[in-house]
Design an enzyme around this catalytic site. Structure first.
Site, mmCIF file in Angstrom:
data_model
loop_
_atom_site.group_PDB
_atom_site.id
_atom_site.type_symbol
_atom_site.label_atom_id
_atom_site.label_comp_id
_atom_site.label_asym_id
_atom_site.label_seq_id
_atom_site.Cartn_x
_atom_site.Cartn_y
_atom_site.Cartn_z
ATOM 1 N N GLY A 207 36.607 50.991 58.844
ATOM 2 C CA GLY A 207 36.416 50.692 57.435
ATOM 3 C C GLY A 207 37.227 49.493 57.002
ATOM 4 O O GLY A 207 38.068 49.003 57.754
ATOM 5 N N GLU A 430 32.458 32.139 28.518
ATOM 6 C CA GLU A 430 32.524 33.594 28.717
ATOM 7 C C GLU A 430 31.493 34.321 27.856
ATOM 8 O O GLU A 430 30.846 35.270 28.321
ATOM 9 C CB GLU A 430 33.931 34.117 28.406
ATOM 10 C CG GLU A 430 35.021 33.594 29.334
ATOM 11 C CD GLU A 430 34.715 33.829 30.806
ATOM 12 O OE1 GLU A 430 34.030 34.820 31.127
ATOM 13 O OE2 GLU A 430 35.144 33.005 31.636
#
Ligand code: ADP
Ligand code: ZN
Length: 606
Positions: A207, A430
């Site tokens: 992992g 943004e």
């Protein structure tokens, strides 16, 4: 062993320094002073004059010089030396004086034994000593036992108990289930022996970094209550051929003595890399180490109760021989935690920390999609540090939220100087992202927008939080993601009629998604389900390599460009349709610097 070395070394040095100091003092001060008071050197003429004048009382002719006693100017008797000269008459003259005692020293013959010792044994002993010193020095420098190939100084930690249990590992239920069998086996080996079953000798935990692989291995040892041997693959990498192999041998010998036990090899890919055909001769040392590991795994008796756990985040690079039955035949995926897993990790780590009541862990978990267990643990700790900084006694929700941003984007740069115009551009950028996201059905609503600069260099960002997690992404969703990413740049274009470098990260991400859609997900119009790119190491960034004809690569590039152009166009048209809201929201963000998703939606829907 390591500890024994230092005091030894120190006493050695101190000893040398003292001896040298004493010798220096003798040579420079004491010895000459002693000599000077007793013996004075004079020329041959003076000697002859003294003899003639009758001052000399005793003469000793030595091999290279003549020493004589004479009364000096002060009337005292003193010893003088002078160089020996060719002077056949000397004896006659001394004899004629009558009062002078004189003789010649008879050279001493050393005994043959002493001679032998001086010319043979002593030099040999000196060589031997020097050799020893050099060897010791070498060993120290290399931190290893250079000459003793049979042994290793493998740093092996034997802990009777790791103190960790499965309760310390949040989420990762599948991994825990797979490992529970090993725990049971270590508890009741006879149960398995009775039926004749051979348990897997090793399990490979696979992992991304920070997902708790080490933690899981420790928990297995803790649950089974057996010793835990931990060593990192890189510790087997040695300078000399054969030393890594010796370490492996040593490790397994120690483990066998302590069985039942767990041997944990972290970063096993450093020794377990695929062996290549090797026209270049390859890496002999690594290959020998790997071979030794394979041999040991085959060799030891599985019924004894030595279980080998290994962790890696690049399983594709492992040598197939390591993965065949009888070795690491169990493969336990340890993936990044999902929403429930993230919440569980946060709760586990919050246990040791004073928290305010009614903390909404779920909200934090939703804001940290893609974070590993280690990062989540870090977020909780950052929150606690922030609470201390603020002089509070317990951690609040806002501490956690701020620390999410710290871990994702770095600390706030409070005193960063940004011009009004640039701030305005960032605000529009943004809001552009957020507005485009909110206007598309498939996009996640925004959670928070901020234009406070961060230490990571981000000038502001829009935080999106998925309502609930999904593992599949439809083509529409993927495309909408690209549209949202182009929203920032689009807002700049519409409002300022120019573009800035602020969109570089957006561009990178958009390209990545578009490319993957074409080359890996079969989501383009011109290609069918053809894989043109393969992921090399999925757990480490996931860089890809292209596998197609040159002409195809050109077509792919064209397709990617086409897709992003369409997305950009869509973002621009969304913003143009909502230009009023864009201005209103940007002004509000400029004033507040940070606004929440709710505030954003209120203004948008007003
Ligand atoms: P890996 O070996 O996979 O790189 P580690 O086991 O070293 O990761 O994890 C690092 C730290 O992250 C752990 O010590 C623990 O504090 C935290 N952590 C990671 N995953 C989890 C989890 N599932 N539950 C609780 N803590 C976790
Ligand atoms: Zn952007």
């Amino acid at each position: 062993m390591e500890e024994g070395k230092n005091p030894n070394k120190r006493s050695f040095i101190v000893y040398y320094v003292i001896i040298i100091a004493v010798m220096l003092v003798f040579n420079v001060l004491v010895y000459p002073a002693l000599m000077r008071s007793q013996i004075q050197q004079v020329d041959y003429g003076t000697f002859l004059n003294d003899v003639a004048a009758g001052k000399v009382t005793q003469v000793e002719v030595q091999e290279t010089q003549i020493a004589f006693k004479a009364t000096g100017e002060d009337g005292k008797e003193q010893i003088f030396v002078t160089g020996k000269m060719e002077d056949p008459e000397l004896t006659k003259r001394l004899y004629e004086k009558g009062t002078i005692k004189f003789d010649k020293v008879i050279p001493k013959e050393n005994s043959p034994i002493v001679n032998f010792i001086l010319s043979w044994i002593l030099p040999l002993a000196a060589f031997f000593l020097i050799g020893q010193l050099i060897m010791r020095q070498m060993q120290k420098r290399m931190g290893g036992n250079a000459m003793a190939f049979g042994k290793s100084n493998a740093k092996i930690y034997v802990k009777a108990e790791t103190g960790k249990t499965f309760a310390d590992v949040a989420g990762q239920d599948e991994a825990k289930e797979a490992l529970a069998e090993i725990v049971d086996y270590l508890h009741h080996p006879e149960k398995y022996a009775a039926i004749g079953a051979n348990l897997p000798k090793g399990a490979l935990l696979v992992g991304p970094p920070g997902t708790g692989k080490t933690l899981l291995a420790q928990a297995v040892a803790g649950e089974a209550n057996v010793p835990f041997f931990s060593i990192s693959g890189s510790e087997f990498v040695e300078m000399f051929v054969g030393m890594g192999a010796a370490k492996v041998r040593d490790l397994f010998k120690q483990a066998a003595d302590k069985a039942p036990c767990i041997v944990f090899i972290d970063e096993v890919d450093t020794i377990g890399k695929k062996r290549d055909g090797g026209i270049t001769g390859g890496n002999d040392e690594r290959e020998q180490t790997l071979n030794q590991l394979l041999t040991e795994m085959d060799g030891f008796d599985g019924k004894k109760g030595v279980v080998i756990l290994a962790a890696t985040n690049r399983p594709e690079s492992l040598d197939p021989a390591l993965l065949r039955p009888g070795r690491f035949d169990r493969r336990v995926p340890v993936e990044l935690p999902d929403l429930a897993g993230r919440e569980a990790v946060l709760r586990v780590h919050a246990k040791n920390i004073k928290m305010e009541q009614n903390i909404d862990f779920n909200a934090i978990a939703r804001a940290t999609s893609g974070a590993s267990g280690a990062e989540l643990a870090n977020i909780v700790n950052e929150a606690a540090l922030r609470a201390v900084r603020m002089g509070r006694a317990s951690v609040s929700q806002s501490d956690l939220e701020e620390s999410v941003e710290v871990v994702i984007a770095g600390y706030q740069r409070k005193n960063a100087v940004i011009s009004e115009r640039e701030k305005k551009i960032v605000a529009y950028h943004e809001i552009g992202h957020a507005l485009v996201a909110a206007m598309q059905n498939h996009s996640a609503p925004v959670h928070k927008i901020t234009i406070i600069p961060r230490t990571s260099g981000a000038l502001g960002y829009t935080m999106q939080v998925e309502e609930d997690e999904h593992v599949l992404m439809s083509r529409e969703e993927a495309f909408d993601k690209i549209v949202t990413l182009t929203g920032g740049r689009s807002a700049e274009e519409i409002v300022f009629h120019s573009v800035t470098t602020g969109a570089s990260n957006d561009i990178e991400q958009a390209t990545k998604i578009a490319r993957a859609m074409v080359t890996r997900y079969g989501m383009s119009e011109n290609f069918d389900m053809v894989a043109m790119e393969t992921v090399n190491n999925q757990y480490l960034g996931g860089d890809t390599s292209l596998a197609c004809a040159e002409g195809t690569a050109q077509k792919i590039d064209a397709e990617v460009n086409d897709m992003i152009q369409k997305a950009h166009e869509k973002a621009r048209s969304i913003l143009k349709e909502n230009e009023e809201k864009l201005h209103e929201l940007a002004a509000y963000l400029l004033e507040k610097e940070t606004i929440s998703g709710e505030e954003f939606m209120q203004i948008l829907q007003a």
